[in-house]
Structure formats: structure tokens, C-alpha cells
Design a protein around this motif. Structure first.
Motif, mmCIF file in Angstrom:
data_model
loop_
_atom_site.group_PDB
_atom_site.id
_atom_site.type_symbol
_atom_site.label_atom_id
_atom_site.label_comp_id
_atom_site.label_asym_id
_atom_site.label_seq_id
_atom_site.Cartn_x
_atom_site.Cartn_y
_atom_site.Cartn_z
ATOM 1 N N CYS A 10 -0.015 3.492 58.910
ATOM 2 C CA CYS A 10 -0.335 3.141 57.525
ATOM 3 C C CYS A 10 -0.045 1.674 57.211
ATOM 4 C CB CYS A 10 0.448 4.036 56.560
ATOM 5 S SG CYS A 10 2.221 3.690 56.490
ATOM 6 N N ASN A 11 0.478 0.924 58.204
ATOM 7 C CA ASN A 11 0.834 -0.489 57.985
ATOM 8 C C ASN A 11 1.956 -0.679 56.972
ATOM 9 O OD1 ASN A 11 -1.330 -1.133 59.732
ATOM 10 N ND2 ASN A 11 -1.715 -3.026 58.614
ATOM 11 N N ASP A 37 -5.677 -3.861 61.329
ATOM 12 C CA ASP A 37 -6.030 -2.452 61.225
ATOM 13 C C ASP A 37 -4.804 -1.563 61.360
ATOM 14 O OD1 ASP A 37 -8.642 -3.232 61.069
ATOM 15 O OD2 ASP A 37 -9.121 -2.804 63.163
ATOM 16 N N THR A 156 -1.132 11.146 56.933
ATOM 17 C CA THR A 156 -1.185 9.953 56.079
ATOM 18 C C THR A 156 -0.552 10.224 54.732
ATOM 19 O OG1 THR A 156 -3.226 9.303 57.206
ATOM 20 C CG2 THR A 156 -2.735 8.215 55.116
ATOM 21 N N ASN A 253 -14.254 2.928 57.004
ATOM 22 C CA ASN A 253 -13.485 4.141 57.266
ATOM 23 C C ASN A 253 -13.824 5.265 56.300
ATOM 24 O OD1 ASN A 253 -12.217 2.925 59.400
ATOM 25 N ND2 ASN A 253 -10.315 2.493 58.313
ATOM 26 N N THR A 304 -12.480 0.897 61.486
ATOM 27 C CA THR A 304 -11.521 0.439 62.479
ATOM 28 C C THR A 304 -11.725 1.211 63.779
ATOM 29 O OG1 THR A 304 -9.849 2.051 61.781
ATOM 30 C CG2 THR A 304 -9.818 -0.099 60.691
ATOM 31 N N GLU A 307 -10.184 4.735 63.861
ATOM 32 C CA GLU A 307 -10.924 5.751 63.102
ATOM 33 C C GLU A 307 -12.117 6.266 63.911
ATOM 34 O OE1 GLU A 307 -10.499 7.260 60.127
ATOM 35 O OE2 GLU A 307 -8.569 6.291 59.807
ATOM 36 N N VAL A 476 -4.948 -1.171 54.262
ATOM 37 C CA VAL A 476 -4.643 0.255 54.241
ATOM 38 C C VAL A 476 -3.431 0.495 53.349
ATOM 39 C CG1 VAL A 476 -5.674 0.724 56.489
ATOM 40 C CG2 VAL A 476 -3.299 -0.035 56.367
#
Length: 566
Positions: A10-11, A37, A156, A253, A304, A307, A476
Motif C-alpha cells: 500500500c506504500n 508503484d 488492502t 488499476n 501497475t 496488478e 496508492v
């Protein structure tokens, strides 16, 4: 052994804070972070301590020996990133310490309860004495984590555990069912808070500007996503799923999310928190093929690599790319040949070429459905009388100029796809808030480092932004953490520097105004009762939750729980 970061990254970058050997990059201090990404672990530096695994909010990190065959590629992807980047090349700036500054009784309003809002609340809640009031027009928090993340991506959504902890702090209060601009005005907030921080996201859509765009059956992907995720504003929408083909314009995405949901077996969707009305509609769907179309080639695809890898690994989807469309443009090919191409770009091209090489023109066998990725096509017209019957595209050519800019030009070569459902996935845009400056062309609230500016470029005292309404719909979930931290630093600096005078009204006056103007507002404990009721109903069917999509039903759940408990 080394650890590997997988697709659901999720960064958030909380893992970078706990890594003792600084092997996870890019960090928020590095220029690549905001456009990355995902994060990557350097296998040559990792010491196998596992601290990052414990810290990751979405369970995205695995030991290399735990990878299955569909995840093996991530080991190389993590290593490849470090062949092109030199982490730590930027100068670290020590964050300003607020020790000695008295923030007691100072109050910040946050408009929104999505990731950007909650990351801001997390930063603010760490300041002793500061009071945080969060507002959302919906009765449910978490923004796009609830209404935008695909139902088949439950990992997520685990980031909400962090947000729930923040909402439980004494200094943080959440007001749900309060519409800023209707129930309360911008001036109302300014009168009761030192600062007002807008984290309202991007709830609008970009348009194509072509004929037939408004025909029945032509919808935005955002609306479709909100529908299957149970957003109350879209729960009663209907979509024509009667044809065997759906066409998605745009290949980010979100487009892949939509395609997966349309093509997934009902038996798989029944395990998720997809809205019941969407589940029943998809149960009767005739769609066997989804065509996802981009104007440019695979090297410029908006999705990305991770994905796309997920879709390729799906046992019920046959992914198709035409061989002549898997060719990179001249600039990308030159970069790949010289070894200077970005690993993310190179992955997209390589995956497209691998899919094309394995592609069979035969129909998918058994129960497999088809996802067709088309490149180099620009939409010119959506065809139909009262509703969509087809969509027309023109073959496009892409030119990369010496200065790095890219232009796309349509040719006379046309292609038509028969369909009754066209989903436009060409970008989100923010919406204006009454009495707050707005850049209509960019779809954001104009700002300088998070401080809102007017049309003359002058700072508007006490007004701030974070998230998509600040920078546009990029990044993201975890990207919002740094974005929020930067804006919060500006707020604290302005309070500490005496730039923001204390408001004329305090918390008692705020409560009185809320009781008068928003008597039906819910707080976070009310949401917790809704949450518990949804989870309980889901458990009975082996699902994460069954979402309430009706406002009255949500309020009824709150009243029922209150009666049962008290």
C-alpha cells in the motif's frame, strides 16, 4: 533468506521506519517515493529480521521461501529496482520537533475520513493538547478503502485497523453524516477551529468528450465500483450486463479491478464483501469478455505491473494481448536495449510480450472468461439510439518527443466493438467546496505545500489540503501518508509561529452547533455498531461482512445495538 514485498503493498512506508539496515526503498525522503508503484526490499542487504513483516498493515511481505509459483516473480522485481536506483542519495532532513510548543486547546477540523484524512489525524493525534474533529457526509468512514478497493482485495482493507486505532484516541472525534457545504459551512468550521484541512478526495470523473458518451449503458468506472462496493449514493443504480462483452476505456488499476469483478466466478465473489445487489446482478450477467483499451502502448499503460500479474495468475481468466500491439515505442525500446529503462516500464512491456507470445486465437476453454488488453486505440464515438450498442475506436500513433512529452494522434484506421456496456476509466477529479478556492482545470484545490492559495496566489489563512484534492488522483493508499505528514507539518508550523489565531468559538460551542444543525450525526462508536452488525451478518454466510447500503438501515442498526446494550 530475504523478505519480498508483494502486489498488495500500500506504500504506507511504515516498514521503512522499522528496518534496522535501511534495505526498503524508496523511502518517503527519496524523490521516487510519490510515483512508486510499490516499495522494494534489497535482497543483498536484508538481514532476515522480520521487523517489516510485523509492521506491514496489509500483510504484503513474505519470506522468499514462502512464495508460491505466482509470486516468484516478485523476488526479481524487488532486486531489479536496485539496479537502477541508488537509495539514500538525497539529504535527510530532520523533522522539526514541537517540544516546548503548547498546543493545548488548539483544534483542527479534517473534512473527510478516507486514508488521507486518517493519516493526517494520525500525525496530529501525536501532538499533546491538540484536538482533532473529523467530518464526513456519509455514515461510514474510510472513503475509498470501503467504497473503492475491489472486494477481492481484502488484504488492502486491513489498513483500516490503523485508522480505527486513531479514531479511538481521546483527542480525535469523528462526526458522520455531516455534509460540509450543506449541514455546516466552511465559515462554520473556521469559526470553531484553528485550521481546516480538506481531505475530500476526487469524487468526480473526467470525460471523453465524444459523441454518445451520455447514452444509457455508458457509465464511469467510478460509478460501477461504487455500485458493487455498496456506496449508498449508487446502490440503486443498474448496469446492462446482458451482452457477452463489456468495454472499459482506460487501462489503469481501476480498469483491471472492474474487469476482474465482471469476470470472476460467482463462487469467488460470494466469499467477499461485495454488495448483495451487485452479487445478484452479476449472478445473472452474460458477460464473457472484457476489453480494456488504452490510447498508448504497453510501456505507457496506466496499470501497475503487480496488478497485471495478479490477473495473469487468475485461474478463471484468459488474458489476451495482440502481438503487434505488444511492441514498445522507439524511446522505450532504446532505453530497454541500453539497460536504462525504468523497471516498472520494462515489466509492463515484458508482460505484454509474454501474454502475446502465449496467446491463442481460440476461445477460452471450460469456464474461463477472457480479458483482452488492447493498445493504441482512441475512442471516437459511442454508438446507439437510446442506449449503447457499440463503440468505435481509431488506431492511434504515439510520438515521444525529445523533451520527454508524448502526443497521441488518431489515424483513419477504425475498429468497432459491439457491446451494451461501456465503462469510462479515464481518471477521477476533485469537486469544489463552497467558499474554498478551486482550480477547475486541474480538479484540485490550489495549494502551495498543502496551504490553500487563492486565484492571486496568496495563502488563505487557516485552510489546508491533503490527498487527491491536493495533488490530483495519483498514488496508492499509503502515498497519502507522506502527503498528509507534509501538510500537517505546515499546520503545526503555522500554529506554533502564531500565524493562526485561536478561533472565537471553542469545543463547547462546536458541540452546541452540531446539536442544533446536525442532530442526526453519528460518532465513531455508532459506526462501530454498524461495523459489528455487518461483520456479524457476514459471518453467518462465511463472508467478511454484508454491507448496509441504505441510510435508514444503518441508523436502525445503531438504534438496535444501543437498545440491546443499554
Amino acid at each position: 533468506m530475504t523478505f519480498v514485498i508483494l502486489q498488495q503493498c500500500c506504500n504506507d512506508a511504515s516498514c521503512t521506519d522499522v528496518c534496522p539496515v535501511d534495505c526498503i526503498h524508496p523511502t518517503p525522503d527519496e524523490p521516487e517515493f510519490m510515483n512508486s508503484d510499490m516499495l522494494h526490499i534489497d535482497p543483498d542487504t536484508c538481514i532476515d529480521c522480520g521487523a517489516c513483516v510485523d509492521e506491514c498493515p496489509v500483510d504484503a511481505i513474505r519470506a522468499d521461501h514462502e512464495l508460491d509459483i505466482t509470486q516468484d516473480r516478485y523476488l526479481g522485481m524487488n532486486a531489479d529496482w536496485f539496479t537502477l536506483h541508488s537509495p539514500g542519495s538525497t539529504t535527510y532532513v530532520e523533522p522539526r520537533s514541537w517540544v516546548g510548543v503548547d498546543f493545548t486547546g488548539r483544534r483542527v477540523a479534517i473534512v473527510g475520513t478516507g486514508p488521507a484524512a486518517f493519516y493526517a489525524a494520525t500525525e496530529l493525534a501525536g501532538i499533546r493538547g491538540l484536538e482533532i474533529e473529523m467530518f464526513d457526509r456519509l455514515l461510514t468512514p474510510y472513503g475509498l478503502v470501503r467504497a473503492g478497493v475491489a472486494p477481492d482485495h481484502p488484504g488492502t482493507k486491513a489498513v483500516t485497523d490503523l485508522f480505527r486505532a486513531v479514531a479511538g484516541k481521546k483527542s480525535v472525534r469523528v462526526h458522520l453524516g455531516v455534509d460540509i457545504g450543506s449541514d455546516l459551512s466552511h465559515d462554520d468550521l473556521l469559526a470553531h477551529h484553528d485550521a481546516v484541512l480538506y481531505a475530500t478526495g476526487a469524487a468526480g470523473d473526467r470525460t471523453l468528450g465524444i459523441a454518445g458518451e451520455n447514452l444509457h449503458g455508458s457509465c464511469s468506472a467510478r460509478e460501477f465500483v461504487a455500485w458493487y462496493n455498496g456506496h449508498p449514493d449508487f446502490a440503486h443504480r443498474t448496469f446492462d450486463l446482458s451482452s457477452t462483452r463489456a468495454v472499459v476505456i482506460g487501462n489503469g488499476n481501476v480498469a483491471l479491478d472492474v474487469a476482474r469483478v465482471l469476470l470472476a466466478p460467482i463462487s469467488e465473489l460470494e466469499k467477499t464483501d461485495i454488495a448483495d445487489h451487485a452479487l445478484e446482478a452479476l449472478r445473472a450477467s452474460a458477460i464473457r469478455e472484457v476489453v480494456v483499451v488504452g490510447r498508448r502502448g504497453p510501456s505507457h499503460a496506466a496499470y501497475t505491473g503487480p496488478e497485471l500479474l495478479e490477473v495473469i495468475g487468475s485461474p478463471w481468466i484468459d488474458v489476451v494481448v495482440l502481438e503487434d500491439e505488444a511492441v514498445p515505442d522507439a524511446a522505450t525500446k532504446a532505453a530497454m536495449d541500453s539497460g536504462t529503462a525504468e523497471s516498472t516500464t520494462m515489466l509492463k512491456v515484458v508482460l505484454a510480450q509474454e501474454i502475446a507470445a502465449a496467446h491463442s486465437s481460440e476461445e477460452p476453454g471450460g469456464d474461463k472468461k477472457k480479458l483482452v488488453l488492447r493498445f493504441g486505440l482512441s475512442p471516437t464515438e459511442i454508438v446507439g439510439e437510446n442506449s449503447v450498442s457499440a463503440i468505435r475506436f481509431a488506431r492511434s500513433t504515439t510520438t515521444v518527443h525529445d523533451d520527454g512529452t508524448v502526443t497521441v494522434d488518431a489515424t483513419d484506421d477504425e475498429e468497432v466493438f459491439d457491446t451494451t456496456l461501456v465503462l469510462r476509466s479515464v481518471g477521477y477529479r476533485g469537486s469544489a467546496v463552497e467558499s474554498v478556492p478551486f482550480d477547475d482545470a486541474a480538479g484540485i484545490i490550489p495549494n502551495r505545500d498543502g496551504r490553500v492559495v487563492d486565484d492571486r496566489g496568496s495563502t488563505v489563512p487557516g485552510v489546508y489540503v491533503t490527498g487527491w484534492i491536493k495533488r490530483g488522483p495519483t498514488g496508492v493508499i499509503g502515498t497519502n501518508r507522506k502527503c498528509a505528514a507534509d501538510t500537517v507539518a505546515a499546520i503545526l508550523e503555522d500554529i506554533a509561529g502564531g500565524v493562526l489565531p485561536q478561533p472565537p468559538q471553542g469545543r463547547a460551542e462546536l458541540d452546541a452547533m452540531l446539536a442544533r444543525k446536525c442532530p442526526d450525526a453519528l460518532d465513531f462508536s455508532d459506526w462501530s455498531r454498524i461495523d459489528e452488525a455487518e461483520r456479524s451478518a457476514g459471518a453467518q454466510q462465511g463472508r467478511p461482512r454484508i454491507k448496509y447500503v441504505d441510510i435508514d438501515a444503518m441508523r436502525s442498526a445503531v438504534s438496535h445495538e444501543r437498545t440491546d446494550r443499554y
